[in-house]
Enzyme design. Structure first.
Site, PDB file in Angstrom:
ATOM      1  CB  CYS B  85      -0.934  -0.005   1.207  1.00  0.00           C
ATOM      2  SG  CYS B  85      -1.994  -1.447   1.253  1.00  0.00           S
ATOM      3  CB  CYS B 208     -13.336  -2.307   5.044  1.00  0.00           C
ATOM      4  SG  CYS B 208     -13.590  -3.572   6.289  1.00  0.00           S
ATOM      5  CB  ILE B 211     -12.158  -2.901  -3.845  1.00  0.00           C
ATOM      6  CG1 ILE B 211     -11.849  -3.931  -2.766  1.00  0.00           C
ATOM      7  CG2 ILE B 211     -11.503  -3.273  -5.170  1.00  0.00           C
ATOM      8  CD1 ILE B 211     -12.526  -5.281  -2.984  1.00  0.00           C
ATOM      9  CG  HIS B 334      -6.335   1.730  -0.270  1.00  0.00           C
ATOM     10  ND1 HIS B 334      -5.182   2.388  -0.653  1.00  0.00           N
ATOM     11  CD2 HIS B 334      -5.914   0.685   0.506  1.00  0.00           C
ATOM     12  CE1 HIS B 334      -4.134   1.774  -0.147  1.00  0.00           C
ATOM     13  NE2 HIS B 334      -4.556   0.730   0.553  1.00  0.00           N
TER      14      HIS B 334
END
Ligand SMILES: [Zn+2]
Lengths: 115, 385
Positions: B85, B208, B211, B334
């Site tokens: 990341c 979270c 995606i 992300h």
């Protein structure tokens, strides 16, 4: 379980002969002091829960296909070890546990009072 | 590090980009950055491209070379860098080093990821490539699982509650509403969060980051190259990259990441500033609890107080220390390899005074990009001229 089976299963640790750092996986060099004086010792198998969670959706490439309790345990030798709790439930931080055995090379813990 | 500056930034929206390749996204962001820098294409002397899972998810590698070819920049080093990341932050660090070393007068750092076309299970597998497979992958650890353990450890030591962590989500999702680059801006309530599916106790779906696809790019140049530009360049006061312990069980405790502490400490020393001098921060909130532990690890408050800061509103846009006014990873998305450069894009706009969620009088900003289980980390301190 018989008395013999009730003994904690041992797990190997890689201990630095110079600084005492303990690693939970195989190594030939100490990542703390760079010493190559590494001994393999067996943990006595007892420790305390640092944290636990339930992995409800295991990764497709994992060897576990059902939900399980993943826990991190500070062993009495002070090394942290990750493994599974034998039941799929959260277990409180600070609970005393011992290694029951292993599955797919992953330590399975139970609390010290359980048979 | 005052000899090099940021003279141009570019970014696609983060989110879902159907029918567009990673290279097309990277080309879009790169062109924006190069046009803003007022440089001829042939002045770009090096390209560093951050990407994590293109090979795994799309089958396409050699992205840096493909981008150079697409842009018509030939005969220069074009290098893909990878640090999970933190890949985007690492690309930026290398662009800075290329200019600082005199290898070239201007360098392009670009990050890109294409993920949304793949099934969630495949993406989870791809992200798990950042685990230490010898130590952790066999146990069935996932990234939601890792941050759930971090939260449990933080809660048992400091009492960090569901309410504290939900405040991160509410703030970042709300910030994302005004950011045109954010895909998940929304007003969410504590009830919405607590009704979302449990992923890894106590972490729920709302905890979270989504995606995402996307790309961001930055042009780094010698300061004298940009001194007469229409858009004032942004100073790079510090750019730090550090490695750290990989395996979950190697961390001292699970309440933070030593790599973040090391990188932030070095960055403050190199820049000659203190945490209290920072006006705005974009940090790596891959999961809601991460924002709390990152802000503590960076030294903005003492350990155990991050939850209190967010609950008291001190990290809001008009608070003592605005954190993730862009919406962060939670609301922007992300696209892994692009995230570190997307954070720099956001802070540069804050320092120019052109951000849709502008922090008043922002003069010094900071970015933080964390990879794997804390195995790599980059921190930058940027300043308005
Ligand atoms: Zn040692």
């Amino acid at each position: 379980m018989t008395e013999q089976e009730n003994q904690p299963a041992s797990i190997p640790m890689w201990v630095c002969g110079d600084c005492g750092n303990t690693e939970p996986t195989k190594t030939i060099i100490c990542p703390i002091c760079n010493s190559q004086n590494i001994d393999i010792k067996q943990s006595k198998g007892y420790g305390k829960i640092v944290a636990s969670t339930i992995i409800r959706r295991p990764s497709a490439d994992s060897l576990f296909d059902e939900a399980f309790c993943l826990c991190v345990v500070r062993m009495d030798e002070q090394v942290l070890i990750s493994g599974h709790y034998y039941e799929c439930r959260l277990i409180e931080a600070g609970t005393s546990v011992r290694v029951l055995g292993n599955k797919h090379q992953v330590p399975i813990f139970t609390d010290t009072l359980a048979n | 590090m005052n000899e090099v500056v940021i003279s141009g930034v570019g970014s696609t929206k983060f989110g879902k980009h159907d029918g567009v390749t990673a290279i097309e996204l990277a080309t879009d962001a790169s062109l924006q950055a190069i046009v803003e820098s007022e440089l001829d294409m042939n002045k770009i002397g090096a390209i560093y491209l951050g990407n994590f899972v293109s090979g795994f998810l799309t089958g396409q590698e050699v992205l840096a070379g493909l981008l150079a070819d697409k842009l018509g920049i030939s005969g220069v080093p074009a290098t893909k860098v990878e640090g999970a990341c933190a890949s985007g932050g690492i690309a930026f660090k290398h662009a800075c080093m290329a200019v600082l070393s005199g290898q070239c007068e201007a360098a392009l750092a670009v990050g890109v990821e294409k993920m949304t076309h793949a099934k969630t299970s495949k993406v989870t597998q791809a992200l798990n490539c950042a685990l230490d497979h010898e130590a952790d992958a066999a146990s069935g650890l996932t990234y939601p699982g890792l941050f759930a353990l971090v939260w449990q450890a933080h809660a048992s030591l400091y009492g960090t509650s569901r309410k504290d962590v939900s405040e991160v989500i509410k703030k970042n999702r709300s910030n994302g509403l005004k950011n045109p680059l954010a895909s998940m801006g929304k007003i969410v309530t504590a009830e919405d969060i607590e009704a979302s599916p449990m992923i890894a106790d106590p972490l729920r779906l709302y905890d979270c980051c989504p995606i995402s696809d996307g790309s961001a790019a930055v042009v780094v140049t010698r300061a004298d190259f940009a001194q007469n530009n229409k858009i004032a360049p942004t100073k790079i006061k510090a750019s730090v990259q550090v490695s750290g312990r990989a395996k979950l069980a190697a961390h001292t405790n699970l309440c933070g990441f030593e790599t973040t502490e090391n990188a932030a400490k070095q960055a403050f020393e190199n820049a000659g500033v203190k945490p209290a001098d920072i006006d705005v921060v974009e940090l790596h909130d891959c999961f809601s609890i991460a924002e709390i532990v990152d802000s503590e690890d960076m030294g903005f408050m003492s350990k155990g107080h991050g939850g209190g800061w967010v609950s008291e509103g001190r990290t809001q846009i008009n608070g003592d220390l605005p954190i993730n006014p862009s919406g962060g990873l939670e609301a922007k998305g992300h696209p892994v390899g692009a995230t570190g450069l997307g954070q720099i894009y956001e802070v540069v706009h804050q320092l120019r005074g052109t951000h849709p969620n502008q922090v008043k009088n922002a003069r010094i900003g900071m970015t933080h990009n964390l990879g794997g289980t804390g195995v790599s980390c980059t921190v930058n301190i940027l300043a308005a001229e």
